[in-house]
Write an enzyme that holds these catalytic residues in place. Structure first.
Site, short mmCIF file in Angstrom:
data_model
loop_
_atom_site.label_atom_id
_atom_site.label_comp_id
_atom_site.label_asym_id
_atom_site.label_seq_id
_atom_site.Cartn_x
_atom_site.Cartn_y
_atom_site.Cartn_z
N ARG A 14 -14.45 80.55 46.90
CA ARG A 14 -15.14 81.27 47.98
C ARG A 14 -15.58 82.68 47.59
O ARG A 14 -16.73 83.02 47.80
CB ARG A 14 -14.27 81.27 49.25
CG ARG A 14 -14.28 79.94 49.98
CD ARG A 14 -13.44 79.99 51.24
NE ARG A 14 -12.09 80.45 50.94
CZ ARG A 14 -11.21 80.82 51.85
NH1 ARG A 14 -11.54 80.81 53.12
NH2 ARG A 14 -10.01 81.20 51.49
N ASN A 32 -13.82 77.26 53.80
CA ASN A 32 -12.97 76.19 53.26
C ASN A 32 -12.70 75.20 54.37
O ASN A 32 -12.27 75.59 55.45
CB ASN A 32 -11.60 76.75 52.87
CG ASN A 32 -11.50 77.08 51.40
OD1 ASN A 32 -12.43 76.82 50.63
ND2 ASN A 32 -10.38 77.66 51.01
#
Ligand code: ZN
Ligand code: ZN
Ligand code: FE
Length: 747
Positions: A14, A32
Site C-alpha cells: 500500500r 487492503n
C-alpha cells in the site's frame, strides 16, 4: 478501479502504491481487503496506464502479483490519494505473507537509528515476522501476537507516516516499546549481557536453546566435537544431520561447494536451508552429518543471528530444530524452559508469542532449479495456483512428513510442515492448524480427500469431519501433485518411485509405472514384490530387506554363499527366511525405497537405520559419478525383476569392485529402467509427457541424470520443485484429483 491479487499484504504494497500515485499524479485511494488490494485511480488515461506499468515492474521484493484487473468506473472527484483502512468484503481471501528475513535497510538502521540501536526485533514493511504471528485477517497489528505491545510515540509516528519505511509495518517496534529477549533461569537482564552469555557458552563448548521466528533452535559451535555430541544426546535417537547456520556467504564458500543458483536460493528473503556438498577439509566433526556428504546450510535471518556472529570468531553454528524426539518443534517459552533447562547451558526466549509454528524450510538445487524437501517458513501459507476449481476441498495428506491442504478457488493452500503423524503432539498440531486455517482463510469444507491407507491418522481425521470423503491411491496422488504443480491436465506416463504407499491390491506399493490423468490411473509396470519380514521393523532394519532380496534371488543357496551380510546376521537370517517362507508378518512391497535399502545393506553401508531414508542416502553419498555401467534386469509382463542385478552385485562384490562403482551401477540401472519404460509406454499410448514423483526423486543423482536424458527429447519430463516430491507433496495431488473428479461429476 484496479484490483490486485497475489502476495500483496504485509509486504509494503500500500505505501508503495501511495508513493507511485503521487509520482504519476493519481487521485483516489488504495485499500487492503481480504481478497486483495483495491485501488481507485483517477487521472488522465495515459497516466493510469503508466502507473500500472510502473507497479508491475517496481513492486516490493517480497510481493508477488498474481492478477491485476482494471475496471472503468464513473469519474469521482478526489482531492488527493489516500490509504484507507482495511476492510473485509467477501469469502475470497488474499494471500498471507510468509515470514520474511530481516532486510539490509533494517540491519543498517540497527547501527544508527537512535531508538533502534541494536534492537533485535527491528523490522519494516518489507521484512519481519508475518504468518508466524498472524491470528486472523486482515493483516493488522491487533490481529497478530504484537497486539499486546503498545507502540511508543516515535514508532506510532513512523507507523502513521506514509513516507516512512515502517508505514503500517504491523510488527513495528523499538527499544522503548517492543518485545525483548530473556535468558531464562538466570539473573542476566540486558540484551547485551545475553549476547555475551551466549558467546561464552559457544566458546566453551556449551549448547543453547534459542527462540527463532517459527520455533526454537538448539545450537552450538559447529566445529566442536563435544558440543555436537552433547546436542546429539539431547535430540536422542535422531541420527539425522544437523543444519548449520553460517556467518555469511564468504565463510560458507570456504567449507562447502556452492553454485550461483544455490547461492541465490540460500540468500533469498525466504532463507531456506539448502543442502550443499561439504568440502573435504571443512573441519566439521564427523558427528555433524555422519557419513553423508551433504549438509543443510542456512544464513542468518533474524537480527540476533547476525549479532551473535559479531560476538564470536566461529563461522558456523549448529542450528537444529528445537524439539524432543519426534514431537514438533517447540514454540512455547514454558515448554522450552521445561524441556531444555537441564539439558542445555542457556534457554533464550522472547516475550512475543509464536502463533503459527513454522519450522525451517529445506531445499536443494538440481539442474539450476530449487527443489523443496520441506515447505514451511518463508513459503507457507503462499498458495500454489492451479487451473482447477478447488473450492471447499480439504486434502488430509499422508502420514509421514505430513502437510495438508485446503482449496480456495483455484488456489491450493498448503499447510506448513506438520511432521510424522505418529504421536499425540504432532496430531494435535495437525488438528489445531486445520481449524486455524479454516478460520483464517474462511474455508468451508465440502469434500475431504485422503489416502487409501485405512490406518493413516490423516485418513481417520478426514473421515471424522462428517463430509463426503474420497480416498486416493498414494502414488496416484504423487503423480497428480507433479502434474498440478506443472499445470498439466492431460494423460501422462507417471513414475512414482517411493518408500511406502497403500496399493489397491492391499500390498505396499512404491515402484510404480502408471499411465494416468488427474481422474484415474492404470498400473502398467511395477517392481517385483519383495516380502518385508517383520513389517514396519524391516524399514528400520535394512539388513532384513537385504536378506529378503538375496533370498528371493538365490533361495536357500544364499547360506552357502560367501556374502558378508548373511554372515553378519547368520542366526537371525535363518529365522527371517523361515518367516518369509511361512508368510509370517512379511507384507509384500514393490517399493523402490526398500530396493535401495536392500542394496545399501548388502554393501554394508547401512544395516540398521537411525533415521528415515538413511540407507538410500548413504548409498547415494558413495556414488562414483564417473561410472557409466548398468546392471541387467528383466521385464516379465508387468513386473520388473532384479534377479540378474543381485547376481551381478554379489559377483562384483566377490571381485572386490569398489562399492562406489557398485552404487553407481545400481543407480544407473534405476535410471535406465525409467527411460526404457517411458519409451515403451510412449510408443504404446502416444503420450509424450512423463511425470516423476515420490521420495526416491529426492535422490539428486537420479533426478539430475534422468532430467538430463530428456533435455532434447520429444518427450517432456516434468518433476517437482515448488512442492516436495516426498509425502509433503501428497496433499496437492489429492486436491487436484478430487477437483477433477468433482468436475467430471464422479463424486
Ligand atoms: Zn526491514
Ligand atoms: Zn517504539
Ligand atoms: Fe510417498
Amino acid at each position: 478501479m484496479i484490483k490486485i491479487e497475489g502476495l500483496v499484504q504485509g509486504v509494503g504494497f500500500r505505501p508503495f502504491i501511495f508513493v507511485c500515485a503521487e509520482k504519476f499524479g493519481i487521485k483516489g485511494y488504495v485499500e487492503n481487503r481480504n481478497d486483495g488490494v483495491m485501488i481507485e485511480a483517477f487521472a488522465e488515461e495515459f497516466a493510469v496506464y503508466e502507473f500500472i506499468e510502473y507497479i508491475k515492474v517496481n513492486s516490493p521484493a517480497a510481493s508477488e502479483i498474481f492478477s491485476l484487473n482494471l475496471q472503468e468506473k464513473d469519474f469521482c472527484t478526489y482531492d488527493d490519494f489516500v490509504i484507507q483502512k482495511s476492510s473485509s468484503v467477501s469469502q475470497a481471501v488474499t494471500e498471507i505473507s510468509p515470514d520474511i528475513a530481516v532486510c539490509d535497510s533494517c540491519l543498517e538502521d540497527m547501527l544508527q537509528q537512535k531508538h533502534r540501536i541494536d534492537y533485535p526485533f527491528i523490522n519494516c514493511t518489507c521484512c519481519g515476522p508475518r504468518y508466524s504471528i498472524i491470528r486472523t485477517l486482515p493483516y493488522d497489528r491487533d490481529k497478530t501476537t504484537m497486539s499486546e505491545f503498545e507502540m511508543c510515540e516515535t514508532c506510532l509516528k513512523e507507523y502513521s507516516d506514509v513516507y516512512d519505511r515502517r508505514f503500517h509495518a504491523q510488527p513495528i517496534a523499538c527499544n522503548n516499546c517492543g518485545p525483548v529477549y530473556k535468558s531464562e533461569n538466570t539473573e542476566i537482564s540486558s540484551f547485551e549481557a545475553i549476547l555475551k552469555h551466549l558467546r561464552d557458552i559457544i566458546n566453551s563448548g556449551g549448547t543453547f536453546a534459542i527462540k527463532g521466528t517459527g520455533g526454537f533452535h538448539l545450537g552450538c559451535n559447529a566445529f566442536d566435537v563435544n558440543a555436537v555430541s552433547k546436542l546429539r544426546e539431547i535430540k536422542k535417537r535422531d541420527g539425522k544431520p544437523f543444519a548449520i547456520m553460517f556467518r555469511d556467504i564468504s565463510s560458507l564458500k570456504e567449507r562447502v561447494y556452492i553454485s550461483k543458483h544455490e547461492e541465490k536460493a540460500l540468500s533469498s528473503w525466504r532463507r531456506p536451508i539448502i543442502l550443499l556438498k561439504v568440502k573435504e577439509n571443512a573441519g566439521f566433526p564427523h558427528g555433524l552429518f555422519n557419513d553423508l556428504d551433504n549438509v543443510g546450510v542456512m544464513l542468518p535471518y533474524m537480527p540476533i543471528h547476525y549479532m551473535l556472529f559479531e560476538q564470536i570468531n566461529i563461522d558456523a553454528l549448529v542450528m537444529t530444530s528445537g524439539n524432543i524426539s519426534k514431537e514438533p518443534v517447540i514454540i512455547s517459552n514454558d515448554y522450552a524452559v521445561k524441556a531444555f533447562t537441564d539439558k542445555t547451558n542457556a534457554v533464550i526466549t522472547y516475550n512475543r508469542d509464536i502463533y503459527n509454528r513454522v519450522d525451517d524450510s529445506v531445499a536443494f538445487v538440481v539442474n539450476n532449479k530449487e527443489r523443496l524437501l520441506r515447505r514451511s517458513r518463508g513459503y507457507a501459507p503462499s498458495p500454489i495456483r492451479i487451473k482447477q476449481d478447488l473450492e471447499g476441498i480439504f486434502a488430509a495428506g499422508a502420514e509421514l512428513v505430513n502437510v495438508f491442504a485446503i482449496g480456495k478457488g483455484e488456489q491450493a493452500i498448503l499447510s506448513q510442515h506438520i511432521g510424522d503423524l505418529q504421536n499425540m503432539e504432532t496430531l494435535e498440531f495437525y488438528e489445531e492448524t486445520y481449524s486455524r486455517m479454516k478460520e483464517l482463510f474462511l474455508f468451508d469444507p465440502k469434500i475431504a480427500v485422503c489416502d487409501m491407507h485405512p490406518d493413516y491418522l490423516s485418513t481417520k481425521f478426514a473421515k471424522k469431519l462428517g463430509i463426503k470423503t474420497i480416498a486416493v491411491q498414494h502414488h496416484h496422488a504423487h503423480i497428480a501433485s507433479c502434474m498440478a504443480e506443472n499445470g498439466v491436465d492431460e494423460p501422462v506416463i507417471g513414475i512414482s518411485l517411493d518408500g511406502t504407499g497403500y496399493g489397491t491390491d492391499g500390498n505396499i506399493w512404491g515402484g510404480e509405472f502408471f499411465v494416468c490423468d488427474l481422474n484415474d490411473f492404470e498400473r502398467k509396470f511395477h517392481f517385483e514384490y519383495l516380502p518385508l519380514p517383520g513389517g514396519d521393523k524391516a524399514t528400520e532394519e535394512p539388513w532384513r530387506i537385504g536378506i529378503s532380496a538375496l533370498h528371493r534371488t538365490f533361495g536357500d543357496a544364499l547360506f552357502e554363499m560367501d556374502i558378508d551380510l548373511v554372515k553378519k546376521y547368520e542366526n537371525k537370517a535363518h529365522l527371517l527366511v523361515q518367516a518369509i517362507d511361512k508368510k509370517i508378518n512379511s507384507p509384500l512391497s514393490s517399493s523402490a525405497g526398500r530396493l535401495f535399502d536392500a542394496v545399501s545393506a548388502i554393501l554394508g553401508l547401512c544395516c540398521e537405520s537411525e533415521f528415515h531414508a538413511q540407507a538410500p542416502m548413504l548409498l547415494e553419498a558413495v556414488i562414483d559419478k564417473s561410472e557409466i555401467g548398468i546392471y541387467n534386469y528383466a521385464i516379465n509382463g508387468k513386473i520388473i525383476n532384479f534377479d540378474e542385478m543381485f547376481i551381478d552385485i554379489i559377483g562384483d562384490m566377490a571381485r572386490k569392485t569398489p562399492i562406489s562403482v557398485i552404487s553407481a551401477k545400481f543407480h544407473n540401472t534405476i535410471i535406465d529402467i525409467c527411460i526404457r519404460i517411458i519409451s515403451i509406454l510412449s510408443e504404446e499410448t502416444g503420450i509424450v509427457t512423463a511425470a516423476i514423483s515420490g521420495g526416491t526423486f529426492q535422490n539428486r543423482y537420479i533426478l539430475e541424470n534422468l532430467e538430463n536424458k530428456f533435455k532434447n527429447s520429444h518427450i517432456k519430463l516434468i518433476s517437482q520443485s515448488k512442492v516436495p516430491s516426498n509425502d509433503g507433496g501428497i496433499a496437492l495431488g489429492q486436491l487436484a484429483i478430487a477437483g477433477k473428479r468433482r468436475e467430471l461429476k464422479c463424486v
